[in-house]
Design a protein around this motif. Structure first.
Motif, PDB file in Angstrom:
ATOM      1  N   LEU A   1      24.831  44.392   7.563  1.00 61.05           N
ATOM      2  CA  LEU A   1      24.416  44.932   6.227  1.00 61.05           C
ATOM      3  C   LEU A   1      25.682  46.005   5.647  1.00 61.05           C
ATOM      4  O   LEU A   1      25.909  46.007   4.714  1.00 61.05           O
ATOM      5  CB  LEU A   1      23.182  46.027   6.257  1.00 61.05           C
ATOM      6  N   ALA A   2      26.399  46.437   6.649  1.00 62.13           N
ATOM      7  CA  ALA A   2      27.799  47.039   6.372  1.00 62.13           C
ATOM      8  C   ALA A   2      28.448  46.080   5.622  1.00 62.13           C
ATOM      9  O   ALA A   2      29.264  46.442   4.710  1.00 62.13           O
ATOM     10  CB  ALA A   2      28.178  47.793   7.550  1.00 62.13           C
ATOM     11  N   MET A   3      28.749  45.003   6.307  1.00 61.02           N
ATOM     12  CA  MET A   3      29.593  43.551   5.563  1.00 61.02           C
ATOM     13  C   MET A   3      29.057  43.509   4.245  1.00 61.02           C
ATOM     14  O   MET A   3      29.713  43.432   3.261  1.00 61.02           O
ATOM     15  CB  MET A   3      29.416  42.629   6.431  1.00 61.02           C
ATOM     16  N   HIS A   4      27.861  43.343   4.215  1.00 59.99           N
ATOM     17  CA  HIS A   4      27.202  42.977   2.831  1.00 59.99           C
ATOM     18  C   HIS A   4      27.502  44.140   1.689  1.00 59.99           C
ATOM     19  O   HIS A   4      27.884  43.824   0.746  1.00 59.99           O
ATOM     20  CB  HIS A   4      25.384  42.659   2.848  1.00 59.99           C
ATOM     21  N   GLY A   5      27.250  45.373   2.165  1.00 58.78           N
ATOM     22  CA  GLY A   5      27.689  46.262   1.355  1.00 58.78           C
ATOM     23  C   GLY A   5      28.901  46.612   0.927  1.00 58.78           C
ATOM     24  O   GLY A   5      29.488  46.803  -0.267  1.00 58.78           O
ATOM     25  N   ALA A   6      29.937  46.261   1.738  1.00 62.59           N
ATOM     26  CA  ALA A   6      31.367  46.263   1.468  1.00 62.59           C
ATOM     27  C   ALA A   6      31.598  45.253   0.446  1.00 62.59           C
ATOM     28  O   ALA A   6      32.550  45.598  -0.430  1.00 62.59           O
ATOM     29  CB  ALA A   6      32.142  45.897   2.796  1.00 62.59           C
ATOM     30  N   ASN A   7      31.079  44.092   0.619  1.00 59.09           N
ATOM     31  CA  ASN A   7      31.412  42.897  -0.250  1.00 59.09           C
ATOM     32  C   ASN A   7      31.079  43.328  -1.738  1.00 59.09           C
ATOM     33  O   ASN A   7      31.428  43.023  -2.768  1.00 59.09           O
ATOM     34  CB  ASN A   7      30.825  41.684   0.236  1.00 59.09           C
ATOM     35  N   TRP A   8      29.751  44.047  -1.825  1.00 61.96           N
ATOM     36  CA  TRP A   8      29.009  44.484  -2.930  1.00 61.96           C
ATOM     37  C   TRP A   8      30.114  45.721  -3.630  1.00 61.96           C
ATOM     38  O   TRP A   8      30.528  45.396  -4.769  1.00 61.96           O
ATOM     39  CB  TRP A   8      27.932  44.819  -2.908  1.00 61.96           C
ATOM     40  N   LEU A   9      30.674  46.320  -2.825  1.00 59.62           N
ATOM     41  CA  LEU A   9      31.507  47.262  -3.310  1.00 59.62           C
ATOM     42  C   LEU A   9      32.953  46.762  -4.003  1.00 59.62           C
ATOM     43  O   LEU A   9      33.548  47.091  -4.614  1.00 59.62           O
ATOM     44  CB  LEU A   9      32.002  48.372  -2.410  1.00 59.62           C
ATOM     45  N   VAL A  10      33.401  45.819  -3.181  1.00 65.84           N
ATOM     46  CA  VAL A  10      34.504  44.872  -3.600  1.00 65.84           C
ATOM     47  C   VAL A  10      34.448  44.378  -5.011  1.00 65.84           C
ATOM     48  O   VAL A  10      35.216  44.375  -5.861  1.00 65.84           O
ATOM     49  CB  VAL A  10      35.158  43.955  -2.540  1.00 65.84           C
ATOM     50  N   LEU A  11      32.939  44.018  -5.240  1.00 71.37           N
ATOM     51  CA  LEU A  11      32.703  43.133  -6.482  1.00 71.37           C
ATOM     52  C   LEU A  11      32.669  44.107  -7.635  1.00 71.37           C
ATOM     53  O   LEU A  11      33.064  43.979  -8.854  1.00 71.37           O
ATOM     54  CB  LEU A  11      31.473  42.367  -6.053  1.00 71.37           C
ATOM     55  N   LYS A  12      32.114  45.376  -7.334  1.00 76.72           N
ATOM     56  CA  LYS A  12      31.452  46.250  -8.210  1.00 76.72           C
ATOM     57  C   LYS A  12      32.670  47.409  -8.612  1.00 76.72           C
ATOM     58  O   LYS A  12      32.298  48.236  -9.559  1.00 76.72           O
ATOM     59  CB  LYS A  12      30.271  46.958  -8.117  1.00 76.72           C
TER      60      LYS A  12
ATOM     61  N   ALA B   1      41.367  52.174  -5.303  1.00 80.92           N
ATOM     62  CA  ALA B   1      41.402  52.799  -3.972  1.00 80.92           C
ATOM     63  C   ALA B   1      40.053  52.453  -3.160  1.00 80.92           C
ATOM     64  O   ALA B   1      39.890  51.856  -2.008  1.00 80.92           O
ATOM     65  CB  ALA B   1      41.640  54.197  -3.877  1.00 80.92           C
ATOM     66  N   VAL B   2      38.871  52.580  -3.941  1.00 84.03           N
ATOM     67  CA  VAL B   2      37.445  52.224  -3.292  1.00 84.03           C
ATOM     68  C   VAL B   2      37.155  50.662  -2.845  1.00 84.03           C
ATOM     69  O   VAL B   2      36.689  50.563  -1.964  1.00 84.03           O
ATOM     70  CB  VAL B   2      36.435  52.846  -4.488  1.00 84.03           C
ATOM     71  N   ALA B   3      37.657  49.767  -3.791  1.00 84.89           N
ATOM     72  CA  ALA B   3      37.670  48.550  -3.539  1.00 84.89           C
ATOM     73  C   ALA B   3      38.387  48.102  -2.451  1.00 84.89           C
ATOM     74  O   ALA B   3      38.104  47.335  -1.486  1.00 84.89           O
ATOM     75  CB  ALA B   3      37.981  47.567  -4.515  1.00 84.89           C
TER      76      ALA B   3
ATOM     77  N   LEU C   1      37.766  37.998   1.946  1.00 83.70           N
ATOM     78  CA  LEU C   1      38.246  39.444   1.721  1.00 83.70           C
ATOM     79  C   LEU C   1      39.816  39.438   1.640  1.00 83.70           C
ATOM     80  O   LEU C   1      40.398  39.947   0.828  1.00 83.70           O
ATOM     81  CB  LEU C   1      37.741  40.416   2.831  1.00 83.70           C
ATOM     82  N   ARG C   2      40.507  38.434   2.702  1.00 82.30           N
ATOM     83  CA  ARG C   2      41.800  38.418   2.445  1.00 82.30           C
ATOM     84  C   ARG C   2      42.530  37.999   1.266  1.00 82.30           C
ATOM     85  O   ARG C   2      43.453  38.180   0.571  1.00 82.30           O
ATOM     86  CB  ARG C   2      42.273  37.637   3.637  1.00 82.30           C
ATOM     87  N   GLY C   3      41.582  36.683   0.699  1.00 85.31           N
ATOM     88  CA  GLY C   3      41.993  36.264  -0.546  1.00 85.31           C
ATOM     89  C   GLY C   3      41.657  36.717  -1.752  1.00 85.31           C
ATOM     90  O   GLY C   3      41.855  36.310  -3.070  1.00 85.31           O
ATOM     91  N   LYS C   4      40.900  38.040  -1.713  1.00 83.08           N
ATOM     92  CA  LYS C   4      40.274  38.544  -2.685  1.00 83.08           C
ATOM     93  C   LYS C   4      39.598  37.664  -3.818  1.00 83.08           C
ATOM     94  O   LYS C   4      39.573  37.602  -5.059  1.00 83.08           O
ATOM     95  CB  LYS C   4      41.459  39.195  -3.591  1.00 83.08           C
ATOM     96  N   ARG C   5      38.382  36.908  -3.197  1.00 84.25           N
ATOM     97  CA  ARG C   5      37.736  36.023  -3.999  1.00 84.25           C
ATOM     98  C   ARG C   5      36.157  36.764  -3.862  1.00 84.25           C
ATOM     99  O   ARG C   5      35.438  36.896  -2.964  1.00 84.25           O
ATOM    100  CB  ARG C   5      37.417  34.707  -3.542  1.00 84.25           C
ATOM    101  N   GLU C   6      35.872  37.640  -5.070  1.00 85.95           N
ATOM    102  CA  GLU C   6      34.883  38.587  -4.849  1.00 85.95           C
ATOM    103  C   GLU C   6      33.412  38.185  -4.994  1.00 85.95           C
ATOM    104  O   GLU C   6      32.697  38.325  -4.110  1.00 85.95           O
ATOM    105  CB  GLU C   6      35.159  39.498  -6.282  1.00 85.95           C
ATOM    106  N   ILE C   7      33.293  37.051  -5.867  1.00 90.47           N
ATOM    107  CA  ILE C   7      31.985  36.436  -6.221  1.00 90.47           C
ATOM    108  C   ILE C   7      31.625  35.722  -4.955  1.00 90.47           C
ATOM    109  O   ILE C   7      30.661  35.514  -4.255  1.00 90.47           O
ATOM    110  CB  ILE C   7      31.672  35.802  -7.396  1.00 90.47           C
ATOM    111  N   SER C   8      32.491  34.665  -4.669  1.00 93.01           N
ATOM    112  CA  SER C   8      32.287  33.793  -3.625  1.00 93.01           C
ATOM    113  C   SER C   8      32.168  34.470  -2.325  1.00 93.01           C
ATOM    114  O   SER C   8      31.397  34.066  -1.127  1.00 93.01           O
ATOM    115  CB  SER C   8      33.229  32.785  -3.425  1.00 93.01           C
ATOM    116  N   THR C   9      32.765  35.730  -1.978  1.00 92.32           N
ATOM    117  CA  THR C   9      32.746  36.370  -0.735  1.00 92.32           C
ATOM    118  C   THR C   9      31.417  36.917  -0.680  1.00 92.32           C
ATOM    119  O   THR C   9      30.690  37.008   0.477  1.00 92.32           O
ATOM    120  CB  THR C   9      33.934  37.405  -0.841  1.00 92.32           C
TER     121      THR C   9
END
Length: 383
Positions: free
Chosen positions: A185-196, A200-202, A288-296
């Motif tokens: 769930l931390a992984m999932h939350g991090a992906n949501w933060l990257v998207l939204k 620095a936060v992302a 996450l390395r490729g910065k593909r937000e939605i697909s990640t």
């Protein structure tokens, strides 16, 4: 023909077993990122504005996402009453801890920014962390205990007796599953933060998401090995009537080493579930390395789907095994509500579940886009 006989009793039981899985996965895939964001709040945001950005990525949607948890509890109560009775009484203190932690979320969201005091806000930030971490951990511990088995028994009148304790739930394998749940769930939350979010936060979320994805892969693999080597599974050794009355005592069950892997040997297609669990998590690392937000984010949901599905498929047809009286273990075929009850509930679910899904999709469409610093400092309705 009576209307509810349009679907066989065994078919209805199987459908409701699947729907229970859908509701649990739906909760983990939606409210799961809310819990993950709460866990990451004190770390992804370093300044007050950054932490408010983190909070505002989930602030407008967390209440709707939590509906999946309520639906799951309601489904267990109505479709699997014996499962509800054992789990909500035997796990009472654990459930209380979850509810107490979840209550911190709405209070934290509403009161955190009501005062300018740095100490006040910092304390609420850690309260929101607890509101994310504790439910994630205990949900995983609960799943681990289901796989190990729960110490309950039934008498001849099907009266339930629970012989366990709260601290007995904290066994090594269950704690391992709890850590896996936290990482997932931390992984999932991090992906949501990257998207939204951005800036620095992302970037911090991208880093923490990478660590969480690696931990998810390692802990999932370790859990599978532990399940194979150290945890006995359950096997039905008598015939069972899938259309018979709900009587868990009308069967015999044996405890067998590696028993939870029998289904994979008999039905190799089930291997797709653990494969998807790993593929999704590895995909998150690459995304996450490729910065593909939605697909990640979608790959994160895929990993959640695979991990949770692998538990259900491993245990089928068991839904709650008993260590105290293996023959009393609850299965899909002998612990459900009546034929009529399952049919009426299915009709109601068929009407309202699509409406909930459509409304949720509309909300996400309306709220699409990143939360920027200007949204926080410019006033408005930000948390």
């Amino acid at each position: 023909m009576i209307l509810h006989e349009l679907l066989d009793y065994d078919t209805l039981r199987l459908i409701w077993w699947g729907l229970l899985g859908v509701l649990l996965i739906g909760f983990a895939a939606t409210d799961g990122f809310d819990l993950g964001v709460g866990m990451l709040l004190p770390f992804a945001g370093r300044t007050d504005v950054e932490r408010r950005i983190v909070i505002n990525t989930v602030g407008p949607v967390w209440e709707g996402n939590q509906v999946w948890l309520i639906l799951g509890g309601g489904a267990i109560f109505a479709a699997w009453p014996q499962l509800y009775a054992v789990s909500f009484s035997g796990f009472y203190l654990a459930m209380f801890a979850i509810l107490a932690a979840l209550i911190l979320r709405p209070v934290g969201f509403k009161y955190r920014s009501k005062r300018e005091s740095a100490a006040w806000r910092r304390n609420w930030d850690w309260a929101l962390f607890v509101g994310g971490f504790v439910p994630a951990l205990i949900f995983g511990v609960a799943v681990g205990n289901v796989l190990v088995g729960v110490p309950f028994r039934l008498n001849a009148d099907l009266r339930i007796f629970y012989d366990g304790s709260f601290f007995a739930l904290l066994n090594p394998f269950a704690l391992l599953c709890g850590l896996l749940s936290v990482a997932m769930l931390a992984m999932h939350g991090a992906n949501w933060l990257v998207l939204k979010s951005s800036g620095a936060v992302a970037e911090r979320a991208r880093l923490y998401g990478t660590w969480a994805a690696m931990a998810t892969i390692a802990l999932y693999a370790l859990g599978g090995v532990a399940l194979w080597l150290f945890i006995d599974g359950y096997v039905i050794t008598s015939t069972i009537n899938p259309v018979g009355p709900s009587n868990p005592l009308a069967k015999t069950v044996e405890v067998a080493p590696g028993g939870w892997f029998t289904n994979y040997a008999d039905h190799p297609w089930m291997m797709i579930a653990p494969v998807l669990g790993f593929v999704g998590a590895f995909g998150v690392l690459r995304g996450l390395r490729g910065k593909r937000e939605i697909s990640t984010l979608l790959l994160s949901k895929l990993s959640i789907f695979g991990i949770i599905s692998s538990v259900g498929l491993s245990m089928f047809p068991f839904i709650l095994p008993s260590t105290a009286q293996p023959g009393a273990s609850l299965t899909v075929w002998d612990s459900s509500s009546s034929h009529l009850t399952l049919f009426i509930m299915l009709v109601v679910t068929g009407i309202f579940l699509p409406l909930i899904a459509l409304y949720t999709a509309w909300v996400y469409k309306v709220l699409w886009g990143k939360v920027e610093e200007d949204d926080i400092t410019g006033g408005g309705h930000a948390y």
